[in-house]
Design a protein around this motif. Sequence first.
Motif, PDB file in Angstrom:
ATOM      1  N   ALA A  17       1.851 -11.147 -11.795  1.00  0.00           N
ATOM      2  CA  ALA A  17       1.721  -9.956 -12.543  1.00  0.00           C
ATOM      3  C   ALA A  17       1.132  -8.609 -11.803  1.00  0.00           C
ATOM      4  CB  ALA A  17       0.350 -10.439 -13.573  1.00  0.00           C
ATOM      5  N   LEU A  18       0.553  -8.826 -10.906  1.00  0.00           N
ATOM      6  CA  LEU A  18       0.214  -7.499  -9.852  1.00  0.00           C
ATOM      7  C   LEU A  18       1.382  -6.928  -9.508  1.00  0.00           C
ATOM      8  CD1 LEU A  18      -3.264  -8.402  -8.118  1.00  0.00           C
ATOM      9  CD2 LEU A  18      -2.860  -6.959 -10.156  1.00  0.00           C
ATOM     10  N   ARG A  19       2.584  -7.633  -9.343  1.00  0.00           N
ATOM     11  CA  ARG A  19       3.778  -6.879  -8.913  1.00  0.00           C
ATOM     12  C   ARG A  19       4.139  -5.921  -9.947  1.00  0.00           C
ATOM     13  NH1 ARG A  19       7.253 -11.935  -8.144  1.00  0.00           N
ATOM     14  NH2 ARG A  19       8.734 -10.358  -8.668  1.00  0.00           N
ATOM     15  N   PHE A  20       4.056  -6.298 -11.196  1.00  0.00           N
ATOM     16  CA  PHE A  20       4.354  -5.360 -12.107  1.00  0.00           C
ATOM     17  C   PHE A  20       3.655  -4.173 -12.246  1.00  0.00           C
ATOM     18  CE2 PHE A  20       3.197  -3.443 -16.477  1.00  0.00           C
ATOM     19  CZ  PHE A  20       4.385  -2.851 -16.729  1.00  0.00           C
ATOM     20  N   PHE A  21       2.265  -3.948 -11.914  1.00  0.00           N
ATOM     21  CA  PHE A  21       1.370  -2.886 -11.827  1.00  0.00           C
ATOM     22  C   PHE A  21       1.775  -2.155 -10.657  1.00  0.00           C
ATOM     23  CE2 PHE A  21      -0.923  -5.651 -14.460  1.00  0.00           C
ATOM     24  CZ  PHE A  21      -1.006  -4.624 -15.738  1.00  0.00           C
ATOM     25  N   ALA A  22       2.149  -2.846  -9.427  1.00  0.00           N
ATOM     26  CA  ALA A  22       2.561  -1.895  -8.294  1.00  0.00           C
ATOM     27  C   ALA A  22       3.914  -1.107  -8.371  1.00  0.00           C
ATOM     28  CB  ALA A  22       2.596  -2.963  -7.093  1.00  0.00           C
ATOM     29  N   ALA A  23       4.764  -2.126  -9.069  1.00  0.00           N
ATOM     30  CA  ALA A  23       6.096  -1.333  -9.310  1.00  0.00           C
ATOM     31  C   ALA A  23       5.853  -0.068 -10.411  1.00  0.00           C
ATOM     32  CB  ALA A  23       6.937  -2.315  -9.959  1.00  0.00           C
ATOM     33  N   LEU A  24       5.101  -0.326 -11.506  1.00  0.00           N
ATOM     34  CA  LEU A  24       4.741   0.717 -12.271  1.00  0.00           C
ATOM     35  C   LEU A  24       4.269   1.901 -11.340  1.00  0.00           C
ATOM     36  CD1 LEU A  24       4.812   1.717 -15.414  1.00  0.00           C
ATOM     37  CD2 LEU A  24       2.214   0.587 -15.371  1.00  0.00           C
ATOM     38  N   GLY A  25       3.352   1.757 -10.520  1.00  0.00           N
ATOM     39  CA  GLY A  25       2.826   2.771  -9.816  1.00  0.00           C
ATOM     40  C   GLY A  25       3.866   3.638  -8.894  1.00  0.00           C
ATOM     41  N   VAL A  26       4.824   2.893  -8.283  1.00  0.00           N
ATOM     42  CA  VAL A  26       5.845   3.737  -7.603  1.00  0.00           C
ATOM     43  C   VAL A  26       6.572   4.322  -8.623  1.00  0.00           C
ATOM     44  CG1 VAL A  26       7.874   3.378  -6.063  1.00  0.00           C
ATOM     45  CG2 VAL A  26       5.817   1.762  -5.970  1.00  0.00           C
ATOM     46  N   PHE A  27       6.796   3.608  -9.829  1.00  0.00           N
ATOM     47  CA  PHE A  27       7.537   4.390 -10.840  1.00  0.00           C
ATOM     48  C   PHE A  27       7.216   5.827 -11.136  1.00  0.00           C
ATOM     49  CE2 PHE A  27      10.354   3.114 -15.078  1.00  0.00           C
ATOM     50  CZ  PHE A  27      10.723   4.105 -15.226  1.00  0.00           C
ATOM     51  N   LEU A  28       5.834   5.630 -11.615  1.00  0.00           N
ATOM     52  CA  LEU A  28       5.198   6.978 -12.027  1.00  0.00           C
ATOM     53  C   LEU A  28       5.001   7.873 -10.918  1.00  0.00           C
ATOM     54  CD1 LEU A  28       1.919   5.210 -14.014  1.00  0.00           C
ATOM     55  CD2 LEU A  28       4.096   6.289 -15.016  1.00  0.00           C
ATOM     56  N   ALA A  48      -2.747  12.418  -9.099  1.00  0.00           N
ATOM     57  CA  ALA A  48      -3.301  11.176  -9.186  1.00  0.00           C
ATOM     58  C   ALA A  48      -1.908  10.033  -9.234  1.00  0.00           C
ATOM     59  CB  ALA A  48      -4.232  10.917 -10.346  1.00  0.00           C
ATOM     60  N   LEU A  49      -1.123  10.463  -9.923  1.00  0.00           N
ATOM     61  CA  LEU A  49       0.056   9.752 -10.233  1.00  0.00           C
ATOM     62  C   LEU A  49       0.858   9.491  -8.776  1.00  0.00           C
ATOM     63  CD1 LEU A  49       1.540  10.027 -13.810  1.00  0.00           C
ATOM     64  CD2 LEU A  49      -0.205   8.502 -13.087  1.00  0.00           C
ATOM     65  N   PHE A  50       0.879  10.550  -8.131  1.00  0.00           N
ATOM     66  CA  PHE A  50       1.756  10.646  -7.002  1.00  0.00           C
ATOM     67  C   PHE A  50       1.171   9.578  -5.864  1.00  0.00           C
ATOM     68  CE2 PHE A  50       2.265  11.972  -2.571  1.00  0.00           C
ATOM     69  CZ  PHE A  50       3.539  12.175  -2.642  1.00  0.00           C
ATOM     70  N   GLU A  51       0.000   9.063  -6.058  1.00  0.00           N
ATOM     71  CA  GLU A  51      -0.660   8.080  -5.365  1.00  0.00           C
ATOM     72  C   GLU A  51      -0.045   6.684  -5.448  1.00  0.00           C
ATOM     73  OE1 GLU A  51      -2.798   8.724  -2.311  1.00  0.00           O
ATOM     74  OE2 GLU A  51      -1.908  10.494  -3.039  1.00  0.00           O
ATOM     75  N   GLY A  52       0.698   6.728  -6.531  1.00  0.00           N
ATOM     76  CA  GLY A  52       1.319   5.381  -7.024  1.00  0.00           C
ATOM     77  C   GLY A  52       2.137   4.989  -5.859  1.00  0.00           C
ATOM     78  N   PHE A  53       2.776   5.628  -4.858  1.00  0.00           N
ATOM     79  CA  PHE A  53       3.541   5.284  -3.909  1.00  0.00           C
ATOM     80  C   PHE A  53       2.878   3.910  -3.071  1.00  0.00           C
ATOM     81  CE2 PHE A  53       0.926   8.384  -1.822  1.00  0.00           C
ATOM     82  CZ  PHE A  53       0.542   7.915  -0.524  1.00  0.00           C
ATOM     83  N   VAL A  54       1.496   3.881  -3.137  1.00  0.00           N
ATOM     84  CA  VAL A  54       0.822   2.917  -2.324  1.00  0.00           C
ATOM     85  C   VAL A  54       1.201   1.337  -2.781  1.00  0.00           C
ATOM     86  CG1 VAL A  54      -1.025   4.512  -2.037  1.00  0.00           C
ATOM     87  CG2 VAL A  54      -1.309   2.719  -3.840  1.00  0.00           C
ATOM     88  N   GLY A  55       1.972   1.450  -4.203  1.00  0.00           N
ATOM     89  CA  GLY A  55       2.381   0.038  -4.516  1.00  0.00           C
ATOM     90  C   GLY A  55       3.198  -0.375  -3.260  1.00  0.00           C
ATOM     91  N   VAL A  56       3.982   0.050  -2.648  1.00  0.00           N
ATOM     92  CA  VAL A  56       4.801  -0.240  -1.368  1.00  0.00           C
ATOM     93  C   VAL A  56       3.811  -0.960  -0.448  1.00  0.00           C
ATOM     94  CG1 VAL A  56       6.542   0.384   0.357  1.00  0.00           C
ATOM     95  CG2 VAL A  56       6.528   1.487  -1.771  1.00  0.00           C
TER      96      VAL A  56
END
Length: 375
Positions: A17-28, A48-56
Amino acid sequence: MRRGAEGQPVKINSLTALRFFAALGVFLHHFHFYEHTQNGWLQYTYKALFEGFVGVTFFYVLSGFIISYSYHNQAKRRPYTTGEFLFNRFARLYPVHFLTLGAAIAAYYGVANLGAVDGKVLAVNAALLQAFIPDPLYFFSFNGVSWSISVEVFFYVAFIALFVRLRTRYLAILGAALALTIAYLLVGPLANHPLNSWTFYINPAFRAVDFIAGMLIFRAFSSGRFRPSAGQSSVMEVGSLILLAAFAYVGMKHVPMTWRYDLFYLLPMMLVVWAFSHGKGIVSRLISNRLFVLLGEASFSLYMVHQIVIALALRNSTVNIDEPNQVLWFIGVTTLTGVVTSVAMYEMYEKPINDYLRKAWKRRSSPGLQTEKPA
Protein backbone atom coordinates in the motif's frame (compact mmCIF):
# COMPACT_ATOMS: atom_id res chain seq x y z
CA MET A 1 0.34 -10.43 5.38
CA ARG A 2 -0.92 -13.00 2.88
CA ARG A 3 0.53 -16.51 2.85
CA GLY A 4 1.03 -18.87 -0.03
CA ALA A 5 -0.06 -22.46 -0.23
CA GLU A 6 3.15 -23.67 1.38
CA GLY A 7 2.80 -21.32 4.32
CA GLN A 8 5.43 -18.89 3.15
CA PRO A 9 4.70 -15.16 3.32
CA VAL A 10 4.46 -13.75 -0.20
CA LYS A 11 3.30 -10.16 0.30
CA ILE A 12 3.39 -7.56 3.08
CA ASN A 13 0.22 -5.57 2.46
CA SER A 14 1.32 -2.47 4.38
CA LEU A 15 4.44 -2.08 2.23
CA THR A 16 2.45 -2.78 -0.93
CA ALA A 17 0.00 0.00 0.00
CA LEU A 18 2.84 2.42 0.79
CA ARG A 19 4.05 2.03 -2.79
CA PHE A 20 0.95 3.91 -3.91
CA PHE A 21 1.69 6.87 -1.66
CA ALA A 22 5.31 6.97 -2.85
CA ALA A 23 4.18 6.95 -6.50
CA LEU A 24 1.59 9.61 -5.69
CA GLY A 25 4.34 11.77 -4.17
CA VAL A 26 6.38 11.55 -7.37
CA PHE A 27 3.22 12.32 -9.38
CA LEU A 28 2.59 15.50 -7.37
CA HIS A 29 6.25 16.46 -7.67
CA HIS A 30 5.93 16.58 -11.45
CA PHE A 31 3.25 19.29 -11.51
CA HIS A 32 5.83 21.92 -12.45
CA PHE A 33 3.43 24.04 -14.52
CA TYR A 34 2.75 26.52 -11.69
CA GLU A 35 6.34 26.78 -10.45
CA HIS A 36 6.43 30.53 -11.21
CA THR A 37 3.10 31.43 -9.64
CA GLN A 38 2.87 34.80 -7.91
CA ASN A 39 0.37 33.51 -5.35
CA GLY A 40 2.11 33.09 -1.97
CA TRP A 41 0.02 30.12 -0.87
CA LEU A 42 0.62 28.30 -4.15
CA GLN A 43 4.34 29.04 -3.92
CA TYR A 44 4.48 27.23 -0.59
CA THR A 45 2.29 24.40 -1.91
CA TYR A 46 4.63 23.95 -4.85
CA LYS A 47 7.68 23.74 -2.57
CA ALA A 48 5.96 21.18 -0.35
CA LEU A 49 4.77 18.97 -3.21
CA PHE A 50 8.15 19.29 -4.92
CA GLU A 51 9.63 17.11 -2.15
CA GLY A 52 7.52 14.25 -3.48
CA PHE A 53 10.56 13.18 -5.51
CA VAL A 54 11.78 11.41 -2.34
CA GLY A 55 9.33 8.67 -3.26
CA VAL A 56 12.13 7.37 -5.50
CA THR A 57 14.36 6.88 -2.44
CA PHE A 58 11.54 4.94 -0.81
CA PHE A 59 11.18 2.74 -3.89
CA TYR A 60 14.89 1.92 -3.96
CA VAL A 61 15.12 1.10 -0.25
CA LEU A 62 11.92 -0.93 -0.52
CA SER A 63 13.29 -2.68 -3.61
CA GLY A 64 16.35 -3.88 -1.71
CA PHE A 65 14.10 -5.21 1.05
CA ILE A 66 11.40 -6.81 -1.10
CA ILE A 67 13.74 -8.45 -3.60
CA SER A 68 15.75 -9.96 -0.74
CA TYR A 69 12.51 -11.05 0.94
CA SER A 70 11.12 -12.60 -2.23
CA TYR A 71 14.36 -14.31 -3.22
CA HIS A 72 14.82 -15.71 0.28
CA ASN A 73 11.33 -17.21 0.36
CA GLN A 74 11.52 -18.56 -3.18
CA ALA A 75 14.88 -20.20 -2.52
CA LYS A 76 13.53 -21.85 0.64
CA ARG A 77 10.72 -23.55 -1.28
CA ARG A 78 12.64 -24.81 -4.33
CA PRO A 79 15.77 -24.21 -6.39
CA TYR A 80 15.68 -20.64 -7.67
CA THR A 81 18.12 -20.03 -10.50
CA THR A 82 19.76 -16.77 -11.44
CA GLY A 83 18.11 -17.01 -14.85
CA GLU A 84 14.62 -17.35 -13.39
CA PHE A 85 15.22 -14.51 -10.95
CA LEU A 86 16.37 -12.12 -13.66
CA PHE A 87 13.64 -13.20 -16.07
CA ASN A 88 10.94 -12.57 -13.44
CA ARG A 89 12.33 -9.14 -12.61
CA PHE A 90 12.70 -8.10 -16.26
CA ALA A 91 9.25 -9.50 -17.07
CA ARG A 92 7.83 -7.03 -14.59
CA LEU A 93 9.69 -4.00 -15.98
CA TYR A 94 9.95 -4.29 -19.74
CA PRO A 95 6.30 -4.76 -20.82
CA VAL A 96 5.18 -1.61 -18.99
CA HIS A 97 8.31 0.20 -20.13
CA PHE A 98 7.67 -0.63 -23.79
CA LEU A 99 4.01 0.39 -23.52
CA THR A 100 4.75 3.76 -21.92
CA LEU A 101 7.71 4.35 -24.23
CA GLY A 102 5.34 4.02 -27.17
CA ALA A 103 2.77 6.24 -25.43
CA ALA A 104 5.43 8.89 -24.76
CA ILE A 105 6.54 8.92 -28.41
CA ALA A 106 2.92 9.25 -29.53
CA ALA A 107 2.22 12.01 -26.99
CA TYR A 108 5.39 14.05 -27.47
CA TYR A 109 6.11 13.54 -31.19
CA GLY A 110 2.96 12.33 -32.90
CA VAL A 111 2.83 10.41 -36.17
CA ALA A 112 3.79 13.46 -38.22
CA ASN A 113 7.07 13.98 -36.33
CA LEU A 114 8.33 10.42 -35.93
CA GLY A 115 11.28 11.32 -38.15
CA ALA A 116 12.55 13.59 -35.37
CA VAL A 117 13.04 10.62 -33.02
CA ASP A 118 16.75 9.99 -32.47
CA GLY A 119 17.24 6.28 -33.15
CA LYS A 120 20.35 6.02 -30.99
CA VAL A 121 18.65 7.60 -27.98
CA LEU A 122 15.59 5.43 -28.58
CA ALA A 123 17.70 2.24 -28.62
CA VAL A 124 19.43 3.17 -25.36
CA ASN A 125 16.10 4.03 -23.73
CA ALA A 126 14.38 0.86 -24.96
CA ALA A 127 17.21 -1.24 -23.51
CA LEU A 128 16.92 0.62 -20.17
CA LEU A 129 20.52 1.78 -20.25
CA GLN A 130 19.84 5.53 -20.16
CA ALA A 131 20.70 6.04 -16.48
CA PHE A 132 24.31 5.15 -17.20
CA ILE A 133 24.80 8.07 -19.59
CA PRO A 134 25.34 11.48 -17.90
CA ASP A 135 23.45 13.41 -20.55
CA PRO A 136 19.84 14.60 -20.05
CA LEU A 137 19.15 13.93 -23.73
CA TYR A 138 19.51 10.27 -22.76
CA PHE A 139 18.53 9.88 -19.09
CA PHE A 140 15.41 12.05 -19.39
CA SER A 141 14.49 10.88 -22.88
CA PHE A 142 10.93 9.97 -23.96
CA ASN A 143 9.08 8.79 -20.83
CA GLY A 144 11.43 10.66 -18.51
CA VAL A 145 10.72 8.64 -15.37
CA SER A 146 12.00 5.46 -17.00
CA TRP A 147 15.54 6.42 -15.93
CA SER A 148 14.64 5.03 -12.50
CA ILE A 149 13.87 1.54 -13.78
CA SER A 150 17.13 1.68 -15.71
CA VAL A 151 18.72 1.96 -12.27
CA GLU A 152 16.57 -0.97 -11.11
CA VAL A 153 18.03 -3.12 -13.86
CA PHE A 154 21.47 -2.39 -12.43
CA PHE A 155 20.20 -3.38 -8.98
CA TYR A 156 18.84 -6.70 -10.24
CA VAL A 157 22.15 -7.69 -11.77
CA ALA A 158 24.12 -6.45 -8.74
CA PHE A 159 21.75 -8.32 -6.40
CA ILE A 160 23.08 -11.68 -7.55
CA ALA A 161 26.55 -10.72 -6.37
CA LEU A 162 25.45 -8.87 -3.24
CA PHE A 163 22.85 -11.28 -1.88
CA VAL A 164 23.81 -14.64 -3.34
CA ARG A 165 27.59 -14.38 -3.41
CA LEU A 166 28.49 -11.74 -0.83
CA ARG A 167 25.63 -11.89 1.67
CA THR A 168 27.96 -11.73 4.67
CA ARG A 169 29.79 -8.70 3.36
CA TYR A 170 27.22 -6.17 2.25
CA LEU A 171 27.31 -4.23 5.53
CA ALA A 172 30.90 -3.40 4.70
CA ILE A 173 29.90 -2.64 1.11
CA LEU A 174 27.20 -0.23 2.32
CA GLY A 175 29.67 1.49 4.63
CA ALA A 176 32.16 1.93 1.82
CA ALA A 177 29.47 3.19 -0.57
CA LEU A 178 28.18 5.67 2.02
CA ALA A 179 31.68 6.93 2.76
CA LEU A 180 32.41 7.48 -0.93
CA THR A 181 29.05 9.18 -1.46
CA ILE A 182 29.50 11.57 1.47
CA ALA A 183 33.07 12.33 0.46
CA TYR A 184 31.95 13.17 -3.05
CA LEU A 185 29.14 15.36 -1.74
CA LEU A 186 31.63 17.29 0.38
CA VAL A 187 34.42 17.73 -2.15
CA GLY A 188 32.69 17.05 -5.47
CA PRO A 189 30.95 19.40 -7.92
CA LEU A 190 29.61 22.73 -6.76
CA ALA A 191 25.91 23.14 -6.02
CA ASN A 192 25.04 24.50 -9.46
CA HIS A 193 27.02 22.01 -11.53
CA PRO A 194 24.87 21.03 -14.55
CA LEU A 195 25.42 17.32 -13.97
CA ASN A 196 24.38 17.30 -10.31
CA SER A 197 20.96 15.85 -11.15
CA TRP A 198 22.69 12.85 -12.72
CA THR A 199 25.53 12.53 -10.20
CA PHE A 200 23.42 12.64 -7.04
CA TYR A 201 19.97 11.54 -8.22
CA ILE A 202 20.28 9.21 -11.20
CA ASN A 203 23.76 7.69 -11.12
CA PRO A 204 23.20 3.95 -10.46
CA ALA A 205 26.39 3.69 -8.39
CA PHE A 206 25.12 6.38 -5.99
CA ARG A 207 21.59 4.99 -5.79
CA ALA A 208 22.98 1.54 -4.91
CA VAL A 209 23.34 2.88 -1.36
CA ASP A 210 19.53 2.91 -1.06
CA PHE A 211 19.20 -0.62 -2.43
CA ILE A 212 21.86 -2.07 -0.11
CA ALA A 213 20.21 -0.28 2.83
CA GLY A 214 16.98 -2.12 1.99
CA MET A 215 18.87 -5.41 1.88
CA LEU A 216 20.23 -4.71 5.35
CA ILE A 217 16.73 -4.01 6.65
CA PHE A 218 15.68 -7.41 5.34
CA ARG A 219 18.63 -9.00 7.08
CA ALA A 220 17.52 -7.49 10.40
CA PHE A 221 13.89 -8.40 9.69
CA SER A 222 14.64 -12.04 8.79
CA SER A 223 16.88 -12.58 11.82
CA GLY A 224 13.77 -12.66 14.03
CA ARG A 225 15.59 -10.96 16.89
CA PHE A 226 13.02 -8.18 17.17
CA ARG A 227 9.32 -8.88 16.87
CA PRO A 228 7.42 -5.78 17.99
CA SER A 229 3.97 -5.91 19.51
CA ALA A 230 1.06 -4.12 17.84
CA GLY A 231 1.54 -1.16 20.18
CA GLN A 232 5.26 -0.93 19.51
CA SER A 233 4.62 -1.19 15.79
CA SER A 234 2.11 1.66 15.96
CA VAL A 235 4.66 3.88 17.70
CA MET A 236 7.29 2.93 15.11
CA GLU A 237 5.00 3.60 12.15
CA VAL A 238 3.65 6.94 13.36
CA GLY A 239 7.10 7.99 14.54
CA SER A 240 8.76 7.15 11.23
CA LEU A 241 6.15 9.15 9.27
CA ILE A 242 6.50 12.14 11.60
CA LEU A 243 10.28 11.96 11.24
CA LEU A 244 9.98 11.84 7.45
CA ALA A 245 7.66 14.87 7.49
CA ALA A 246 10.11 16.72 9.75
CA PHE A 247 12.99 15.93 7.40
CA ALA A 248 10.95 17.22 4.46
CA TYR A 249 10.05 20.44 6.30
CA VAL A 250 13.64 21.14 7.33
CA GLY A 251 15.05 19.92 4.05
CA MET A 252 13.06 22.15 1.73
CA LYS A 253 14.03 25.19 3.80
CA HIS A 254 17.63 24.60 4.80
CA VAL A 255 19.27 21.62 3.02
CA PRO A 256 21.07 21.96 -0.35
CA MET A 257 19.55 20.05 -3.24
CA THR A 258 22.69 17.97 -3.69
CA TRP A 259 21.98 16.31 -0.31
CA ARG A 260 18.19 16.20 -0.72
CA TYR A 261 18.42 14.34 -4.01
CA ASP A 262 18.88 11.18 -1.97
CA LEU A 263 21.22 10.86 1.01
CA PHE A 264 19.44 13.33 3.30
CA TYR A 265 16.26 11.24 3.15
CA LEU A 266 17.90 7.82 3.44
CA LEU A 267 17.58 7.42 7.23
CA PRO A 268 13.85 8.31 7.52
CA MET A 269 13.03 6.14 4.51
CA MET A 270 14.90 3.22 6.06
CA LEU A 271 12.92 3.69 9.26
CA VAL A 272 9.63 3.81 7.33
CA VAL A 273 10.39 0.53 5.55
CA TRP A 274 11.56 -1.09 8.79
CA ALA A 275 8.50 0.08 10.75
CA PHE A 276 5.96 -1.04 8.14
CA SER A 277 7.72 -4.32 7.32
CA HIS A 278 6.14 -5.84 10.43
CA GLY A 279 2.64 -4.85 9.30
CA LYS A 280 1.21 -4.77 12.82
CA GLY A 281 0.71 -1.10 13.66
CA ILE A 282 -2.35 1.10 13.45
CA VAL A 283 -1.30 2.73 10.18
CA SER A 284 -0.62 -0.68 8.62
CA ARG A 285 -4.08 -1.82 9.59
CA LEU A 286 -5.62 1.32 8.08
CA ILE A 287 -3.92 0.95 4.72
CA SER A 288 -3.95 -2.85 4.37
CA ASN A 289 -7.47 -2.95 2.96
CA ARG A 290 -8.29 -4.17 -0.53
CA LEU A 291 -8.43 -0.68 -2.11
CA PHE A 292 -5.02 0.51 -0.96
CA VAL A 293 -3.39 -2.84 -1.71
CA LEU A 294 -4.81 -2.66 -5.26
CA LEU A 295 -3.54 0.91 -5.64
CA GLY A 296 -0.16 -0.26 -4.37
CA GLU A 297 -0.10 -3.09 -6.87
CA ALA A 298 -0.92 -0.58 -9.63
CA SER A 299 1.74 1.88 -8.39
CA PHE A 300 4.30 0.84 -11.00
CA SER A 301 1.82 1.58 -13.77
CA LEU A 302 0.96 4.88 -12.05
CA TYR A 303 4.61 5.80 -11.78
CA MET A 304 5.30 4.98 -15.41
CA VAL A 305 2.26 6.71 -16.91
CA HIS A 306 1.78 9.80 -14.75
CA GLN A 307 4.14 12.19 -16.55
CA ILE A 308 2.45 11.44 -19.86
CA VAL A 309 -0.97 12.05 -18.27
CA ILE A 310 0.22 15.43 -16.96
CA ALA A 311 1.62 16.43 -20.36
CA LEU A 312 -1.60 15.54 -22.18
CA ALA A 313 -3.73 17.30 -19.55
CA LEU A 314 -1.67 20.49 -19.83
CA ARG A 315 -1.91 20.37 -23.61
CA ASN A 316 -5.70 20.31 -23.41
CA SER A 317 -6.23 22.77 -20.52
CA THR A 318 -5.85 26.43 -19.73
CA VAL A 319 -4.99 27.13 -16.10
CA ASN A 320 -4.33 30.47 -14.42
CA ILE A 321 -1.29 29.60 -12.30
CA ASP A 322 -2.03 32.46 -9.87
CA GLU A 323 -5.54 31.21 -9.10
CA PRO A 324 -5.53 28.54 -6.34
CA ASN A 325 -8.91 27.04 -7.24
CA GLN A 326 -7.93 26.48 -10.86
CA VAL A 327 -4.53 25.02 -9.97
CA LEU A 328 -5.88 22.66 -7.30
CA TRP A 329 -8.80 21.58 -9.49
CA PHE A 330 -6.42 20.78 -12.34
CA ILE A 331 -4.07 18.83 -10.04
CA GLY A 332 -6.97 16.93 -8.48
CA VAL A 333 -8.65 15.93 -11.75
CA THR A 334 -5.37 15.03 -13.44
CA THR A 335 -4.24 12.95 -10.45
CA LEU A 336 -7.55 11.08 -10.35
CA THR A 337 -7.27 10.44 -14.09
CA GLY A 338 -3.77 9.08 -13.64
CA VAL A 339 -4.82 6.79 -10.78
CA VAL A 340 -7.81 5.38 -12.68
CA THR A 341 -5.67 4.91 -15.79
CA SER A 342 -3.01 3.08 -13.78
CA VAL A 343 -5.49 0.66 -12.20
CA ALA A 344 -6.96 -0.15 -15.63
CA MET A 345 -3.46 -0.54 -17.03
CA TYR A 346 -2.47 -2.87 -14.20
CA GLU A 347 -5.58 -5.04 -14.42
CA MET A 348 -5.76 -5.26 -18.22
CA TYR A 349 -2.09 -5.20 -19.22
CA GLU A 350 0.61 -5.28 -16.54
CA LYS A 351 -0.71 -8.16 -14.43
CA PRO A 352 -1.93 -10.42 -17.28
CA ILE A 353 1.26 -10.11 -19.30
CA ASN A 354 3.44 -10.59 -16.23
CA ASP A 355 1.50 -13.73 -15.28
CA TYR A 356 1.74 -15.02 -18.85
CA LEU A 357 5.52 -14.51 -19.02
CA ARG A 358 6.12 -16.20 -15.66
CA LYS A 359 4.03 -19.19 -16.68
CA ALA A 360 5.86 -19.34 -20.01
CA TRP A 361 9.17 -19.54 -18.16
CA LYS A 362 7.87 -22.37 -15.99
CA ARG A 363 6.63 -24.28 -19.04
CA ARG A 364 10.00 -23.81 -20.71
CA SER A 365 11.87 -24.92 -17.57
CA SER A 366 9.62 -27.96 -17.03
CA PRO A 367 8.51 -29.07 -20.50
CA GLY A 368 7.29 -32.44 -19.21
CA LEU A 369 5.00 -30.89 -16.61
CA GLN A 370 1.38 -31.00 -17.78
CA THR A 371 -1.72 -29.84 -15.99
CA GLU A 372 -4.19 -32.67 -15.57
CA LYS A 373 -7.71 -32.05 -16.79
CA PRO A 374 -10.67 -33.36 -14.81
CA ALA A 375 -12.19 -36.52 -16.14
